[in-house]
Design an enzyme around this catalytic site. Structure first.
Site, PDB file in Angstrom:
ATOM      1  N   SER A   1       0.813  -1.214   0.000  1.00  0.00           N
ATOM      2  CA  SER A   1       0.000   0.000   0.000  1.00  0.00           C
ATOM      3  C   SER A   1       0.845   1.263   0.000  1.00  0.00           C
ATOM      4  O   SER A   1       0.325   2.346  -0.252  1.00  0.00           O
ATOM      5  CB  SER A   1      -0.917   0.008   1.232  1.00  0.00           C
ATOM      6  OG  SER A   1      -0.150  -0.014   2.423  1.00  0.00           O
TER       7      SER A   1
ATOM      8  N   HIS B   1      -1.794  -2.659  -6.512  1.00  0.00           N
ATOM      9  CA  HIS B   1      -2.342  -2.357  -5.187  1.00  0.00           C
ATOM     10  C   HIS B   1      -3.864  -2.349  -5.217  1.00  0.00           C
ATOM     11  O   HIS B   1      -4.485  -1.451  -5.775  1.00  0.00           O
ATOM     12  CB  HIS B   1      -1.814  -1.000  -4.703  1.00  0.00           C
ATOM     13  CG  HIS B   1      -2.370  -0.591  -3.374  1.00  0.00           C
ATOM     14  ND1 HIS B   1      -2.674   0.715  -3.055  1.00  0.00           N
ATOM     15  CD2 HIS B   1      -2.704  -1.329  -2.276  1.00  0.00           C
ATOM     16  CE1 HIS B   1      -3.165   0.760  -1.831  1.00  0.00           C
ATOM     17  NE2 HIS B   1      -3.194  -0.462  -1.344  1.00  0.00           N
TER      18      HIS B   1
ATOM     19  N   GLU C   1      -4.394   0.190  -8.190  1.00  0.00           N
ATOM     20  CA  GLU C   1      -3.288   1.049  -8.613  1.00  0.00           C
ATOM     21  C   GLU C   1      -2.207   0.176  -9.241  1.00  0.00           C
ATOM     22  O   GLU C   1      -1.787  -0.821  -8.657  1.00  0.00           O
ATOM     23  CB  GLU C   1      -2.713   1.815  -7.412  1.00  0.00           C
ATOM     24  CG  GLU C   1      -3.680   2.830  -6.821  1.00  0.00           C
ATOM     25  CD  GLU C   1      -3.114   3.527  -5.588  1.00  0.00           C
ATOM     26  OE1 GLU C   1      -3.285   4.753  -5.479  1.00  0.00           O
ATOM     27  OE2 GLU C   1      -2.492   2.841  -4.750  1.00  0.00           O
TER      28      GLU C   1
ATOM     29  N   ASN D   1      -3.362   6.488  -0.822  1.00  0.00           N
ATOM     30  CA  ASN D   1      -2.888   6.642   0.554  1.00  0.00           C
ATOM     31  C   ASN D   1      -2.183   7.973   0.777  1.00  0.00           C
ATOM     32  O   ASN D   1      -2.053   8.415   1.918  1.00  0.00           O
ATOM     33  CB  ASN D   1      -1.967   5.482   0.939  1.00  0.00           C
ATOM     34  CG  ASN D   1      -2.757   4.272   1.397  1.00  0.00           C
ATOM     35  OD1 ASN D   1      -3.848   4.394   1.930  1.00  0.00           O
ATOM     36  ND2 ASN D   1      -2.213   3.097   1.175  1.00  0.00           N
TER      37      ASN D   1
END
Length: 499
Positions: free
Chosen positions: A124, A145, A157, A195
């Site tokens: 992540s 991801h 991702e 994130n």
């Protein structure tokens, strides 16, 4: 390199936790032959059984046919040894977020697979280039991801490392699409896209709490009712767990060399240190024990409502609201009636000082977002409580909930949305992904009602720039420095997506 052909693709998954199991489920549902491996005894077999139970439950609920469920289950295989993954076309790693452990795994995989096998990490936040460092064939390593829960979250991702070939990126994108996900190609940077971009929503809410402007319940209610978020920032942090969101926030902040736009607060760390991790422990920003009730975000009506008001500055929106409230709008200030203002980026104190208004009678209202359900009211220190209450009573009388807060530049919603938009613009400036992909990733990955650049465009880039400029000026904090991407497009009057 790699192969997404319907008949031939074989996918290996290392790690049978929630993420690995979720990836296995969507891959098997796509007709891909999946091999699950985990170092823990029986973990892979348990993962297969859990997926099978979920699928058969969907059959019982009428959401899936029995044939579809059993066909999917038949695609799930348990690998007893890591060597059993040798023939896989693509292997996705979904193990602990530890760089050294991931590096050891990838070295082990490199020793058993062919040179054509693609190795992907579901990390992540750890750099793909760092995971691939030391491998002989770094060109076949990339990031893939997914988001939890994988079967429900459409975003994935795709992150190329410094040596990843275009062919590998194309294969991972195609794999993501075959799994029913929406792939977004993202630059290899700390936190990647979601994130990193997700820091603004929660950390600005934490900053508002730190300043004792409003309670978690008030902030959450405003962001839900006025801005359309499915969950408020504190509800979201309690759901994901403080033991998850604080370390990620700290990692991203440190990775960007202490950029103040990404910092958290001492209370966020305190919750982690004291084991108040949110829903999983029964207490975080809220209590979740038996009989626990969330604190009210609503002001209470007490006494009579205001009958006359004076509008400090001309404002069609404020005038319309006043007429809805059924109050008389004075042509001149009578020296005793409530004063109403709708500042942009300013706190009530700065607004009163700039306009020469009597701060003791001034009530500021945030009219920048949807006020059909809820409206935010704030006052300066020393405001007459009776004046404040009379305006609140009038607002409640119109059928709206009222969130009454302490003085804050940008209220609640202006601050948080401006920071979300600004960080999105900064990601566009840094070229982390295409502007439209940034919006797509934030909508799909975090369930935002709009992407950050969409927020900026719908509100108006100049509006967002004005809020940030006022925040930076009034607080002296470079946390609020506007992105150059935003400033240039606001100054030129062009859409915020313009490259």
């Amino acid at each position: 390199m790699g192969n997404t052909n319907e008949a031939r693709l074989t996918l290996g998954i290392v790690g049978a936790g929630a993420m690995g199991s979720g990836i296995a489920q969507v891959a098997a549902a796509a007709g891909i032959n999946v091999h699950i491996f985990d170092m823990r005894a029986d973990a892979a077999a348990n993962s297969r059984n859990d997926v099978a139970k979920r699928l058969r439950k969907r059959v019982d609920e009428g959401k899936l046919t029995a044939d579809e469920a059993e066909t999917t289950i038949a695609c799930l295989n348990v690998a007893d040894r890591i060597e059993d993954l040798a023939a896989c076309d693509v292997i996705v790693e979904a193990i602990v977020e530890n760089l050294d452990v991931k590096r050891e795994l990838f070295k082990a995989l490199e020793g058993i697979v062919s040179e054509e096998t693609i190795l992907a990490s579901n990390t992540s936040s750890l750099p793909i280039g760092a995971i691939a460092a030391g491998l002989k064939h770094r060109q076949r390593v990339g990031g893939l991801h997914f988001f939890n829960p994988v079967p429900l979250m459409r975003l994935v991702e795709v992150i190329p490392g410094p040596d990843t070939t275009d062919a590998v990126v194309e294969t991972l994108v195609a794999l993501g699409k075959r799994l029913g996900r929406d792939p977004v190609v993202v630059r290899d940077t700390p936190g990647f896209l979601v994130n990193l971009g997700g820091r603004a929503y929660t950390t600005e809410a934490l900053a508002i709490l730190h300043e004792n402007v409003a309670t978690p319940a008030q902030i959450d209610a405003v962001m839900r009712d006025c801005c359309g978020f499915r969950m408020g920032p504190f509800e979201l942090m309690d759901l994901t767990g403080i033991d998850v969101n604080f370390p990620v926030t700290r990692f991203v902040h440190e990775s960007f060399f202490g950029d103040p736009r990404l910092r958290s607060t001492p209370y966020h760390r305190y919750l982690l240190e004291t084991g108040q991790l949110g829903r999983k422990t029964g207490r975080g920003f809220y209590h979740y024990g038996e009989g626990a009730q969330k604190p009210s975000a609503d002001a209470v009506r007490m006494g009579a409502a205001a009958e006359k008001v004076f509008l400090v500055e001309p404002s069609d929106v404020l005038k319309t609201l006043a007429l809805e409230l059924g109050v008389s709008i004075l042509d001149t200030d009578d020296g005793v009636s409530p004063l109403l203002g709708a500042p942009l980026g300013e706190d009530t104190t700065a607004f009163a000082t700039r306009t020469g208004s009597d701060a003791r009678r001034l009530v500021a209202l945030d009219l920048s977002f949807d006020t059909s359900k809820r409206i935010t009211a704030m006052t300066a220190p020393g405001c007459d409580p009776a004046i404040r209450q009379a305006v609140i009573n009038a607002l409640i009388g119109s059928g709206r909930a009222v969130t009454a807060i302490a003085d804050s530049p940008g209220f609640i919603a202006q601050r948080i949305v401006a920071m979300v938009a600004n960080l999105g613009c900064e990601m566009a400036q840094a070229g982390l992904a295409a502007p439209r992909d940034i919006d797509k990733a934030m909508r799909l990955g975090l369930n935002y009602p709009q992407g950050p650049l969409e927020f900026a465009q719908s509100i108006g880039p100049r509006h967002v720039l004005a809020v940030l400029t006022a925040l930076q000026s009034l607080t002296g904090d470079d946390r609020y420095r506007p992105s150059q991407w935003l400033r240039r497009r606001a100054s030129l009057g062009i859409p915020v997506w313009t490259v």
